[in-house]
Structure formats: C-alpha cells, structure tokens
Design a protein around this motif. Structure first.
Motif, PDB file in Angstrom:
ATOM      1  N   PHE A   1     -45.078 -23.191 -20.431  1.00  0.00           N
ATOM      2  CA  PHE A   1     -45.582 -24.340 -19.679  1.00  0.00           C
ATOM      3  C   PHE A   1     -46.635 -23.821 -18.710  1.00  0.00           C
ATOM      4  CE2 PHE A   1     -45.987 -27.244 -16.199  1.00  0.00           C
ATOM      5  CZ  PHE A   1     -45.856 -28.492 -16.771  1.00  0.00           C
ATOM      6  N   GLY A   2     -47.724 -24.549 -18.566  1.00  0.00           N
ATOM      7  CA  GLY A   2     -48.729 -24.044 -17.640  1.00  0.00           C
ATOM      8  C   GLY A   2     -49.755 -25.070 -17.236  1.00  0.00           C
ATOM      9  N   LEU A   3     -50.646 -24.629 -16.380  1.00  0.00           N
ATOM     10  CA  LEU A   3     -51.735 -25.454 -15.871  1.00  0.00           C
ATOM     11  C   LEU A   3     -53.063 -24.910 -16.378  1.00  0.00           C
ATOM     12  CD1 LEU A   3     -50.594 -25.866 -12.143  1.00  0.00           C
ATOM     13  CD2 LEU A   3     -50.165 -27.407 -14.070  1.00  0.00           C
ATOM     14  N   VAL A   4     -53.986 -25.830 -16.641  1.00  0.00           N
ATOM     15  CA  VAL A   4     -55.306 -25.454 -17.141  1.00  0.00           C
ATOM     16  C   VAL A   4     -56.324 -26.466 -16.631  1.00  0.00           C
ATOM     17  CG1 VAL A   4     -55.052 -26.765 -19.287  1.00  0.00           C
ATOM     18  CG2 VAL A   4     -56.579 -24.793 -19.228  1.00  0.00           C
ATOM     19  N   GLN A   5     -57.541 -26.003 -16.376  1.00  0.00           N
ATOM     20  CA  GLN A   5     -58.585 -26.900 -15.888  1.00  0.00           C
ATOM     21  C   GLN A   5     -58.872 -27.975 -16.930  1.00  0.00           C
ATOM     22  OE1 GLN A   5     -59.469 -26.072 -12.891  1.00  0.00           O
ATOM     23  NE2 GLN A   5     -61.362 -27.086 -12.349  1.00  0.00           N
ATOM     24  N   ASN A   6     -59.056 -29.218 -16.489  1.00  0.00           N
ATOM     25  CA  ASN A   6     -59.346 -30.318 -17.404  1.00  0.00           C
ATOM     26  C   ASN A   6     -60.675 -30.105 -18.121  1.00  0.00           C
ATOM     27  OD1 ASN A   6     -57.072 -32.064 -17.160  1.00  0.00           O
ATOM     28  ND2 ASN A   6     -57.779 -32.678 -15.135  1.00  0.00           N
TER      29      ASN A   6
ATOM     30  N   HIS B   1     -51.896 -30.057 -17.797  1.00  0.00           N
ATOM     31  CA  HIS B   1     -50.788 -29.153 -18.099  1.00  0.00           C
ATOM     32  C   HIS B   1     -50.519 -29.160 -19.602  1.00  0.00           C
ATOM     33  CE1 HIS B   1     -48.904 -33.120 -17.490  1.00  0.00           C
ATOM     34  NE2 HIS B   1     -48.026 -32.734 -18.406  1.00  0.00           N
ATOM     35  N   PHE B   2     -49.767 -28.151 -20.038  1.00  0.00           N
ATOM     36  CA  PHE B   2     -49.458 -28.034 -21.466  1.00  0.00           C
ATOM     37  C   PHE B   2     -48.035 -27.511 -21.636  1.00  0.00           C
ATOM     38  CE2 PHE B   2     -51.211 -23.989 -20.098  1.00  0.00           C
ATOM     39  CZ  PHE B   2     -50.312 -23.076 -20.611  1.00  0.00           C
ATOM     40  N   VAL B   3     -47.453 -27.800 -22.789  1.00  0.00           N
ATOM     41  CA  VAL B   3     -46.151 -27.254 -23.178  1.00  0.00           C
ATOM     42  C   VAL B   3     -46.299 -26.724 -24.597  1.00  0.00           C
ATOM     43  CG1 VAL B   3     -43.707 -27.696 -23.571  1.00  0.00           C
ATOM     44  CG2 VAL B   3     -44.912 -28.968 -21.802  1.00  0.00           C
TER      45      VAL B   3
ATOM     46  N   VAL C   1     -39.776 -34.880 -22.147  1.00  0.00           N
ATOM     47  CA  VAL C   1     -40.480 -35.579 -21.067  1.00  0.00           C
ATOM     48  C   VAL C   1     -39.871 -35.205 -19.729  1.00  0.00           C
ATOM     49  CG1 VAL C   1     -40.913 -37.841 -20.019  1.00  0.00           C
ATOM     50  CG2 VAL C   1     -41.286 -37.508 -22.478  1.00  0.00           C
ATOM     51  N   SER C   2     -38.548 -35.187 -19.655  1.00  0.00           N
ATOM     52  CA  SER C   2     -37.866 -34.812 -18.414  1.00  0.00           C
ATOM     53  C   SER C   2     -38.172 -33.371 -18.037  1.00  0.00           C
ATOM     54  CB  SER C   2     -36.355 -35.004 -18.575  1.00  0.00           C
ATOM     55  OG  SER C   2     -35.669 -34.582 -17.417  1.00  0.00           O
ATOM     56  N   PHE C   3     -38.120 -32.479 -19.028  1.00  0.00           N
ATOM     57  CA  PHE C   3     -38.432 -31.068 -18.798  1.00  0.00           C
ATOM     58  C   PHE C   3     -39.856 -30.920 -18.272  1.00  0.00           C
ATOM     59  CE2 PHE C   3     -40.547 -27.279 -20.502  1.00  0.00           C
ATOM     60  CZ  PHE C   3     -39.760 -26.266 -19.977  1.00  0.00           C
ATOM     61  N   THR C   4     -40.797 -31.614 -18.910  1.00  0.00           N
ATOM     62  CA  THR C   4     -42.200 -31.493 -18.523  1.00  0.00           C
ATOM     63  C   THR C   4     -42.434 -31.981 -17.100  1.00  0.00           C
ATOM     64  OG1 THR C   4     -42.893 -31.759 -20.828  1.00  0.00           O
ATOM     65  CG2 THR C   4     -44.547 -32.181 -19.133  1.00  0.00           C
ATOM     66  N   LYS C   5     -41.841 -33.107 -16.735  1.00  0.00           N
ATOM     67  CA  LYS C   5     -42.006 -33.634 -15.376  1.00  0.00           C
ATOM     68  C   LYS C   5     -41.480 -32.653 -14.335  1.00  0.00           C
ATOM     69  CE  LYS C   5     -41.910 -38.591 -16.428  1.00  0.00           C
ATOM     70  NZ  LYS C   5     -41.141 -39.855 -16.283  1.00  0.00           N
ATOM     71  N   ASN C   6     -40.307 -32.091 -14.591  1.00  0.00           N
ATOM     72  CA  ASN C   6     -39.715 -31.138 -13.650  1.00  0.00           C
ATOM     73  C   ASN C   6     -40.541 -29.860 -13.559  1.00  0.00           C
ATOM     74  OD1 ASN C   6     -37.510 -32.739 -12.901  1.00  0.00           O
ATOM     75  ND2 ASN C   6     -36.310 -32.073 -14.663  1.00  0.00           N
TER      76      ASN C   6
ATOM     77  N   MET D   1     -45.992 -20.374 -17.320  1.00  0.00           N
ATOM     78  CA  MET D   1     -44.588 -20.046 -17.073  1.00  0.00           C
ATOM     79  C   MET D   1     -43.916 -19.880 -18.431  1.00  0.00           C
ATOM     80  SD  MET D   1     -43.422 -22.204 -13.715  1.00  0.00           S
ATOM     81  CE  MET D   1     -43.461 -23.810 -14.468  1.00  0.00           C
ATOM     82  N   ILE D   2     -43.237 -18.761 -18.608  1.00  0.00           N
ATOM     83  CA  ILE D   2     -42.629 -18.437 -19.898  1.00  0.00           C
ATOM     84  C   ILE D   2     -41.113 -18.407 -19.788  1.00  0.00           C
ATOM     85  CG2 ILE D   2     -42.464 -16.707 -21.728  1.00  0.00           C
ATOM     86  CD1 ILE D   2     -45.265 -15.807 -21.020  1.00  0.00           C
ATOM     87  N   PHE D   3     -40.459 -19.152 -20.672  1.00  0.00           N
ATOM     88  CA  PHE D   3     -39.006 -19.179 -20.752  1.00  0.00           C
ATOM     89  C   PHE D   3     -38.609 -18.520 -22.065  1.00  0.00           C
ATOM     90  CE2 PHE D   3     -40.474 -22.660 -18.241  1.00  0.00           C
ATOM     91  CZ  PHE D   3     -39.566 -22.795 -17.201  1.00  0.00           C
ATOM     92  N   GLN D   4     -37.945 -17.382 -21.986  1.00  0.00           N
ATOM     93  CA  GLN D   4     -37.502 -16.678 -23.183  1.00  0.00           C
ATOM     94  C   GLN D   4     -36.063 -17.095 -23.508  1.00  0.00           C
ATOM     95  OE1 GLN D   4     -39.205 -12.432 -23.386  1.00  0.00           O
ATOM     96  NE2 GLN D   4     -38.597 -12.646 -21.255  1.00  0.00           N
ATOM     97  N   HIS D   5     -35.770 -17.225 -24.791  1.00  0.00           N
ATOM     98  CA  HIS D   5     -34.424 -17.631 -25.196  1.00  0.00           C
ATOM     99  C   HIS D   5     -33.695 -16.466 -25.865  1.00  0.00           C
ATOM    100  CE1 HIS D   5     -31.132 -20.146 -26.473  1.00  0.00           C
ATOM    101  NE2 HIS D   5     -31.323 -19.774 -27.740  1.00  0.00           N
TER     102      HIS D   5
END
Length: 200
Positions: A138-143, A44-46, A7-12, A74-78
């Motif tokens: 993580f990203g944005l998409v039209q509702n 948004h989505f995760v 939740v914290s990650f998503t908000k940020n 947005m892509i975070f690679q580990h």
C-alpha cells in the motif's frame, strides 16, 4: 465480502500512511498547512503480490534490487520471508515477516519532495526457504499530471535545491527506457540539479 474487506483495509491504511508521511515531514520542519497541501496532491494504490518459487540459484532472488518510484510504500509480508533492505554501509538486512507488522519505505518521489533529505530505500526480494510468498503493498504516489517538487520549507541557503520538479508518468517512462537503464542513479540523472553520467 472480500471487496468490503479491501475497502475497509484501504481506508484504514490511507489514514495510517498519511499520518506517517505527515509525521516525517513535520519532523523535518514542514508546517502543517504545507503538509496537508502535499498530501492532497497524492493518490494511493494497493497491490496484492504473489511471488512464485524463486529460481534455483544461490541468490534465491525473486525480485531484483530497486527503488520504488512512489512517495512511499508500506509492505505487509505474510508468513514467508523475502524483503531485504540495503543499509548505508552496503550490507543487506532481512526484514522478518512478523505478524501484525509492516515496513514503511521511502520512495524516489519522497526523495524529491524532501529535497534529498530522505533517501529512497533500496530493497529486493530474496527467499532462501524456496517457498511461494504473498505480500500486500500500500502506498502513496503523486497524481497523474501533477509535478513532484521539493517542499518550500526544505530549500534554503544551507540546503540548495537538489532535484528539479518531475512528473511521475514521465519519469517512469524514462526510467525503464534504454537510456534510463544505463545510469546508476536514475532519479538524479533525470531531474537532478547536478546531473550524473552514464555507467561505463
């Protein structure tokens, strides 16, 4: 604890993603009020992604080349490499998984919203080291039910309308249909003012 972390990650990430999208649009000349109205139409989505061992082929490809059908991702690679993007000249470039970094990629919806001024990023996942790979997207998409359309400030005599409005869910259904797979530029074939023809 894990849910609180997410939740914290998503908000940020939502704040950061909206800031980046706003900066991009303002750089193209879209006014602040229009930017806010645009962002208010987005959800948004995760995604937590796990890529298994790549197939034993020369390509070592675990996800074929594609455009995201989102506004942006947005892509975070580990630790493990994999993300590659295609440049305008056709060359593929690896995006290294450096700690504390992410990759911001324009999707097909942003191509529509910016009236074609921001191209969608063509990318793939290829893992030459033959290791399992984890990534967070993580990203944005039209509702749902809301049309994606070119922002008014980005359509004028010098920049005529390139794409007709589309609804995300309708486009996705068509894009992955038999007809959608026949064309090279699915977005343009689906809602382009100038249509493209099917591949031979």
């Amino acid at each position: 604890m894990r849910s609180e972390t997410m939740v914290s990650f998503t908000k940020n990430m939502l704040k950061l993603d909206e800031t980046l999208e706003a900066l991009l649009l303002e750089g193209l000349g879209v006014q602040g009020q229009s930017v806010r109205a645009h962002l208010d139409l987005l959800g948004h989505f995760v995604w937590l992604s796990h890529y298994g061992l790549p197939p034993v082929t020369e390509a070592s490809e675990t996800m074929q080349a594609h455009y995201d059908n989102t506004m942006n991702t947005m892509i975070f690679q580990h630790e493990v490499e994999g993300l590659e993007v295609r440049l305008a000249d056709g060359r593929w470039v690896a995006v290294p998984p450096e700690p504390g970094t992410f990759t911001f990629m324009a999707g097909e919806q942003l191509r529509v919203a910016t009236n074609g001024r921001v191209p969608a990023c063509y990318h793939r996942v290829r893992t030459p080291s033959n290791r399992e790979r984890f990534a967070v997207l993580f990203g944005l998409v039209q509702n749902p039910g809301v049309e994606v359309r070119a922002l008014d400030e980005l359509v004028d005599e010098d920049h005529p309308l390139v794409f007709n409005p589309l609804k995300h869910e309708e486009y996705v259904e068509w894009r992955y249909s038999e007809e959608g797979f026949k064309v090279d530029d699915a977005l343009k074939a689906f809602c382009g003012v100038e249509k493209v023809t099917a591949m031979v």
